[in-house]
Design a protein around this motif. Structure first.
Motif, mmCIF file in Angstrom:
data_model
loop_
_atom_site.group_PDB
_atom_site.id
_atom_site.type_symbol
_atom_site.label_atom_id
_atom_site.label_comp_id
_atom_site.label_asym_id
_atom_site.label_seq_id
_atom_site.Cartn_x
_atom_site.Cartn_y
_atom_site.Cartn_z
ATOM 1 N N PHE A 69 -56.332 -9.095 -17.164
ATOM 2 C CA PHE A 69 -56.306 -7.723 -17.674
ATOM 3 C C PHE A 69 -54.895 -7.135 -17.558
ATOM 4 O O PHE A 69 -54.356 -6.559 -18.514
ATOM 5 N N THR A 70 -54.283 -7.284 -16.396
ATOM 6 C CA THR A 70 -52.959 -6.686 -16.182
ATOM 7 C C THR A 70 -51.904 -7.345 -17.052
ATOM 8 O O THR A 70 -51.001 -6.665 -17.564
ATOM 9 N N TYR A 71 -52.008 -8.658 -17.240
ATOM 10 C CA TYR A 71 -51.007 -9.338 -18.067
ATOM 11 C C TYR A 71 -50.951 -8.716 -19.468
ATOM 12 O O TYR A 71 -49.864 -8.395 -19.973
ATOM 13 N N PHE A 72 -52.099 -8.536 -20.109
ATOM 14 C CA PHE A 72 -52.079 -8.017 -21.473
ATOM 15 C C PHE A 72 -51.778 -6.516 -21.513
ATOM 16 O O PHE A 72 -51.253 -6.014 -22.517
ATOM 17 N N LEU A 73 -52.075 -5.791 -20.431
ATOM 18 C CA LEU A 73 -51.625 -4.402 -20.325
ATOM 19 C C LEU A 73 -50.097 -4.348 -20.339
ATOM 20 O O LEU A 73 -49.486 -3.580 -21.095
ATOM 21 N N LEU A 74 -49.462 -5.183 -19.492
ATOM 22 C CA LEU A 74 -48.002 -5.209 -19.429
ATOM 23 C C LEU A 74 -47.405 -5.729 -20.741
ATOM 24 O O LEU A 74 -46.357 -5.243 -21.198
ATOM 25 N N ILE A 99 -63.500 -26.419 3.526
ATOM 26 C CA ILE A 99 -62.287 -25.664 3.206
ATOM 27 C C ILE A 99 -62.365 -25.199 1.759
ATOM 28 O O ILE A 99 -62.615 -25.987 0.852
ATOM 29 N N GLU A 100 -62.150 -23.948 1.578
ATOM 30 C CA GLU A 100 -62.239 -23.342 0.253
ATOM 31 C C GLU A 100 -61.093 -23.800 -0.627
ATOM 32 O O GLU A 100 -59.953 -23.881 -0.185
ATOM 33 N N ARG A 101 -61.375 -24.112 -1.866
ATOM 34 C CA ARG A 101 -60.314 -24.497 -2.798
ATOM 35 C C ARG A 101 -59.520 -23.277 -3.185
ATOM 36 O O ARG A 101 -60.073 -22.231 -3.481
ATOM 37 N N ARG A 102 -58.195 -23.446 -3.166
ATOM 38 C CA ARG A 102 -57.292 -22.351 -3.495
ATOM 39 C C ARG A 102 -56.270 -22.801 -4.527
ATOM 40 O O ARG A 102 -55.821 -23.942 -4.509
ATOM 41 N N ARG A 103 -55.886 -21.884 -5.387
ATOM 42 C CA ARG A 103 -54.746 -22.108 -6.276
ATOM 43 C C ARG A 103 -53.690 -21.099 -5.872
ATOM 44 O O ARG A 103 -53.923 -19.904 -5.952
ATOM 45 N N MET A 104 -52.541 -21.592 -5.390
ATOM 46 C CA MET A 104 -51.498 -20.720 -4.883
ATOM 47 C C MET A 104 -50.335 -20.681 -5.861
ATOM 48 O O MET A 104 -50.069 -21.648 -6.572
ATOM 49 N N SER A 105 -49.636 -19.580 -5.862
ATOM 50 C CA SER A 105 -48.477 -19.429 -6.727
ATOM 51 C C SER A 105 -47.276 -19.021 -5.903
ATOM 52 O O SER A 105 -47.368 -18.155 -5.047
ATOM 53 N N VAL A 106 -46.150 -19.683 -6.143
ATOM 54 C CA VAL A 106 -44.898 -19.313 -5.485
ATOM 55 C C VAL A 106 -44.018 -18.637 -6.532
ATOM 56 O O VAL A 106 -43.753 -19.192 -7.579
ATOM 57 N N GLY A 107 -43.569 -17.429 -6.231
ATOM 58 C CA GLY A 107 -42.777 -16.685 -7.200
ATOM 59 C C GLY A 107 -43.681 -15.971 -8.179
ATOM 60 O O GLY A 107 -44.901 -16.118 -8.175
ATOM 61 N N ASP A 108 -43.085 -15.195 -9.058
ATOM 62 C CA ASP A 108 -43.925 -14.372 -9.934
ATOM 63 C C ASP A 108 -43.348 -14.262 -11.338
ATOM 64 O O ASP A 108 -43.601 -13.299 -12.030
ATOM 65 N N THR A 165 -66.857 -11.089 -14.418
ATOM 66 C CA THR A 165 -65.802 -11.283 -13.426
ATOM 67 C C THR A 165 -64.447 -10.974 -14.046
ATOM 68 O O THR A 165 -64.217 -11.277 -15.224
ATOM 69 N N ALA A 166 -63.538 -10.378 -13.253
ATOM 70 C CA ALA A 166 -62.150 -10.190 -13.685
ATOM 71 C C ALA A 166 -61.362 -11.423 -13.262
ATOM 72 O O ALA A 166 -61.220 -11.693 -12.075
ATOM 73 N N TYR A 167 -60.856 -12.178 -14.228
ATOM 74 C CA TYR A 167 -60.229 -13.473 -13.945
ATOM 75 C C TYR A 167 -58.715 -13.371 -13.784
ATOM 76 O O TYR A 167 -58.081 -12.463 -14.322
ATOM 77 N N PRO A 168 -58.123 -14.352 -13.077
ATOM 78 C CA PRO A 168 -56.663 -14.447 -13.035
ATOM 79 C C PRO A 168 -56.145 -15.186 -14.256
ATOM 80 O O PRO A 168 -56.881 -15.928 -14.903
ATOM 81 N N TYR A 169 -54.888 -15.005 -14.562
ATOM 82 C CA TYR A 169 -54.196 -15.749 -15.606
ATOM 83 C C TYR A 169 -53.108 -16.537 -14.893
ATOM 84 O O TYR A 169 -51.958 -16.126 -14.813
ATOM 85 N N ALA A 170 -53.496 -17.690 -14.307
ATOM 86 C CA ALA A 170 -52.669 -18.402 -13.329
ATOM 87 C C ALA A 170 -51.299 -18.764 -13.881
ATOM 88 O O ALA A 170 -50.290 -18.639 -13.187
ATOM 89 N N GLU A 171 -51.242 -19.220 -15.119
ATOM 90 C CA GLU A 171 -49.949 -19.665 -15.641
ATOM 91 C C GLU A 171 -48.965 -18.519 -15.827
ATOM 92 O O GLU A 171 -47.762 -18.737 -15.913
ATOM 93 N N LYS A 172 -49.471 -17.289 -15.836
ATOM 94 C CA LYS A 172 -48.604 -16.116 -15.967
ATOM 95 C C LYS A 172 -48.374 -15.411 -14.647
ATOM 96 O O LYS A 172 -47.567 -14.474 -14.567
ATOM 97 N N GLY A 173 -49.107 -15.793 -13.599
ATOM 98 C CA GLY A 173 -48.915 -15.157 -12.295
ATOM 99 C C GLY A 173 -49.453 -13.745 -12.236
ATOM 100 O O GLY A 173 -48.960 -12.919 -11.461
ATOM 101 N N HIS A 174 -50.474 -13.430 -13.042
ATOM 102 C CA HIS A 174 -51.049 -12.083 -13.095
ATOM 103 C C HIS A 174 -52.567 -12.167 -13.277
ATOM 104 O O HIS A 174 -53.107 -13.233 -13.600
ATOM 105 N N GLY A 175 -53.227 -11.039 -13.077
ATOM 106 C CA GLY A 175 -54.598 -10.913 -13.519
ATOM 107 C C GLY A 175 -54.609 -10.879 -15.036
ATOM 108 O O GLY A 175 -53.659 -10.399 -15.679
#
Length: 800
Positions: A740-745, A531-540, A728-738
């Protein structure tokens, strides 16, 4: 046409829920079904996917490969790609049938071919579709028939007449019904209470209030016995008995028992049905192909709250009228009050003090109302999620659960399901395993499911089985060799901003509702589960998702195309991609000032949807003669070709092995660059090395990242890419965004959108590079690539 309100579709064979809400849904025709969304019409396929986005004022079923559409009150045609092939120009048209379509101009009827050429000029008072090579025509109150050259082949003589079907047509003359052949000869003189057209070789008739069927010899082949029937279509006919609908075959045998409250003819192998609150499409075995639900359970949380909870009056509307009323009474001069006493009591200072006193009083009253409203709000939310959970439980079937071979090394069973949840690993101690397996048929019926709120739905977070008093649970805390599930909680608080009084109340109506999501994706092989390890986020919720600056100016000449591909069908999902796209769309509207209609947002775009999205913006550019600016944003998987090294956007219905169904990056840049727009700004939160948004490999079978060829921007284009080369383009898990997109916003938030592209790019590159090393321990270096025509000017350009 049949209308349903706000359905949520459930694909029955795998129980996936498609959270797309439609206002109307219609029969399938030639593989596509018409839907209505936000007042516009489009089409879905038999998987429930939108293949032609809702964009037309009116639209109709496909016939002969084309469908009628209406734009600005004029009628035209599209093909199955959604491309307009005959421009809207006619006052009235009909579906294509046998290569021709009825048109009406200046109150006269004629016919056109599929190229839009008039082949029979408008000249008839009334006309109908071609069927069996002939068309019914009305002239001077009498009916007759013409062929495809417009020649009259059966003269105008009948009081009533109907289309030819199976070589026969029903007519009425001198008060009596008969069937004629294509020479106009009467071949059947039926003697029944009512008669109807032939279809599939049979015609329905009525005798003594009951319906049956006759053949082309006029003989009864299915005795009149049904309360209602419809024409045969694809070998089956709809019948009604005891106020329920079902289907019979041509022998009169009931093949799908009467059970539906409403039902419709078969078309393309499926039929639309309605039963209590459940509606959907069935196949010819009566099996549900697509199932959907209407009513309150189909509403979004916001819609449910609007329906069931009276909104709280804003604080300013509550306080101000009361203060005004009290002040008007207080400041009046009393009948027995001297002028000096009145002036001493009522002046600017005393009036201000009185207003402050009343403001404090009514704020305190409002605070009590607010607390009551919060309780009602939370209760309404709980009712909504209880409805959702009840609906989910209706579709759970314990008999679908299957137990795999026991893994003694890791002391766990694999429980697989065709139903509500993905395959799971269930820890069972080795000493309990034999009896657990022996008693499985009983144990599986004890399955206790736990759901928690998840946006506009509920999510299954734990499954517990009981055997002889012992409980065995899989949930978000289950940690075995095969899987560790990490859950991030990012719920957004509900905020009430109160105008004029500078008072804010903020609360989370779901603060006592337990919320967590577990998702696993099993890969089964060699009798063992991985089973693949996943990090899931509820809400945004993150800091860039709140306090979004609002522009005072409207940016009418800028259009945005925004694609968020998160839920891939064949490869791993892209964490936070839909939240990235949704928040970028919000910034485009609020901060950059784009009108809502200028923002084209696509969730989980298929290859067909991507083609349609690019065509749509090109059509807009053509209509504007290039006098516009375009923003293109993409969050999702990119994929390299291992043979050529070319880069592609990966649609959600592809896995990257066949790049011919992936969208080439070179093609995208060429299509966007050739529009003639003043500027095209591309934000690409994807990498093209074959990596996932994270640490795993997506494409390369060798587990080695591939450095894709750099696609060249064209026209007046500037491309912001999330990563360089084989990074690789990484996620920014604690912010609920990619990342790249987090710092764009973030930069758009800090500058309120007033930032040059050069400043924006420098900020993103600097912050992404630093955060990636700190958080991920690996490099991620965004890049900026301008086309040659703006190489010297792009630095000072802005998005607004």
């Amino acid at each position: 046409m049949v209308t349903f309100v706000l359905p949520i579709y459930v694909i029955a064979q795998n129980y996936n829920t498609i959270k797309v809400q439609f206002e109307d849904i219609y029969d399938f025709s030639e593989g596509l079904a018409l839907i209505k969304q936000n007042g516009k019409y489009g089409y879905i396929d038999k998987n429930g996917n939108i293949v032609i986005r809702p964009q037309f004022d009116e639209a109709y079923d496909f016939s002969d490969g084309l469908a009628r559409i209406v734009s600005n009150g004029k009628h035209g045609y599209i093909n199955k790609n959604g491309t307009i092939v005959i421009n809207p120009q006619y006052d009235k048209i009909d579906d294509f049938s046998e290569g021709l379509a009825l048109i009406k101009q200046k109150e006269k009827c004629g016919y056109i071919d599929k190229s839009g050429n008039v082949v029979i000029k408008p000249q008839f008072d009334e006309a109908y579709d071609f069927s069996d090579g002939l068309a019914l025509i009305k002239q001077k109150k009498k009916y007759g028939y013409i062929d495809k050259s417009g020649k009259i082949v059966i003269k105008f003589q009948f009081d009533e007449a109907y289309d030819f079907s199976d070589g026969l047509a029903l007519i009425k003359q001198n008060g009596k019904h008969s069937y004629i052949d294509k020479n106009g000869n009467i071949v059947i003189r039926p003697r029944f209470d009512e008669v109807y057209d032939f279809s599939d070789g049979l015609a329905k008739i009525v005798s003594n209030g009951k319906y049956g069927y006759i053949n082309k010899n006029g003989n009864i082949v299915i005795e009149p016995q049904f309360d209602e029937v419809d024409d045969f279509s694809e070998g089956l006919a709809l019948i009604k008995q005891n106020r329920k609908y079902g289907y019979i075959d041509k022998s009169g045998k009931i093949v799908i028992r009467p059970q539906y409250d409403e039902a419709y003819d078969f078309s393309d192998g499926v039929a639309l049905i309605k039963q209590k609150k459940t509606q959907g499409y069935i196949d010819k075995n009566g099996q549900i192909i697509i199932q959907f639900i209407t009513g309150e359970v189909a509403m979004t949380l916001e819609q449910y709250i609007q329906k069931n909870l009276t909104p709280l009056i804003p604080v300013s509307e509550y306080i101000k009228p009361r203060i005004e009323k009290d002040i008007n009474t207080w400041q009046k001069k009393g009948e027995f009050e001297s002028t000096n006493k009145w002036q001493e009591r009522v002046n600017e200072n005393t009036r201000t003090n009185k207003i402050n006193e009343l403001t404090d009083k009514y704020k305190a009253e409002y605070a009590v109302l607010l607390e009551e409203y919060k309780k009602k709000y939370k209760s309404t939310c709980e009712q909504y999620y209880a409805l959702k959970e009840k609906e989910k439980r209706k579709y759970f079937n314990a008999d679908q659960l299957k137990l795999s071979v026991y893994d003694a090394d890791n002391e766990s069973f694999m429980v697989s399901s065709d139903g509500d949840f993905a395959d799971i690993l269930l820890p069972v101690p080795v000493e309990d395993a034999p009896t657990f397996k022996q008693n499985w048929e009983t144990i599986k019926k004890s399955a206790d499911l736990k759901y928690v709120p998840d946006g506009d739905d509920v999510a299954l977070v734990s499954v517990t089985f009981t055997n002889g008093g012992k409980k065995y649970t899989y949930d978000g805390n289950t940690s075995v060799k095969y899987a560790i599930t990490d859950v991030d909680y990012n719920f957004r608080p509900i905020e009430l901003a109160l105008n004029n009084d500078n008072v804010e109340y903020s609360f989370d109506p779901l603060e006592t509702i337990e919320s967590n999501i577990v998702e696993t994706t099993p890969q089964i092989g060699n009798n063992k589960a991985n089973i693949e390890r996943r990090r899931m986020s509820v809400g945004d919720m993150s800091d860039v998702d709140t306090d979004i600056p609002v522009s005072k100016q409207t940016n009418k000449s800028t259009f945005a195309v925004i694609i968020g591909n998160e839920n891939y069908q064949k490869v791993s999902k892209v964490q936070f991609a839909q939240n990235d796209a949704a928040m970028f769309a919000t910034y485009c509207q609020k901060t950059l000032g784009l009108p809502e209609k200028n923002i084209r947002q696509y969730k989980d775009a298929t290859y067909a949807t991507t083609l349609s999205a690019v065509k749509d913006i090109r059509d807009i550019a053509k209509a504007y003669n290039g006098d516009l600016n375009v923003i293109f944003y993409y969050a999702g998987h990119g994929i390299p070709s291992e043979s050529s090294g070319d880069a592609f956007l990966l649609p959600v219905d592809a896995d990257g092995r066949q790049t011919e169904v992936c969208y080439p990056l070179n093609r995208l840049y060429s299509e966007l660059g050739s529009m003639g727009a003043h500027s095209v700004t591309v934000f690409m939160d994807a990498c093209f090395s074959g990596s996932e948004r994270g640490n795993n490999m997506l494409a390369s079978a060798r587990g080695v990242a591939i450095k894709a060829k750099a696609a060249a921007p064209s026209g007046k284009m500037i491309v912001f890419s999330a990563a360089s080369g084989d990074e690789t383009a990484y996620p920014y898990a604690e912010k609920g965004h990619g990342l790249f997109t987090y710092f764009l916003l973030k930069k758009l938030q800090e500058t309120k959108g007033e930032v040059s592209l050069s400043e924006l790019g420098s900020y993103i590159i600097d912050h992404v590079a630093k955060e990636s090393i700190v958080t991920n321990g690996k490099s991620q270096t965004p890049t900026i690539t301008p086309s040659q025509s703006v190489a010297d000017t792009w630095q000072n350009m802005k998005l607004k």
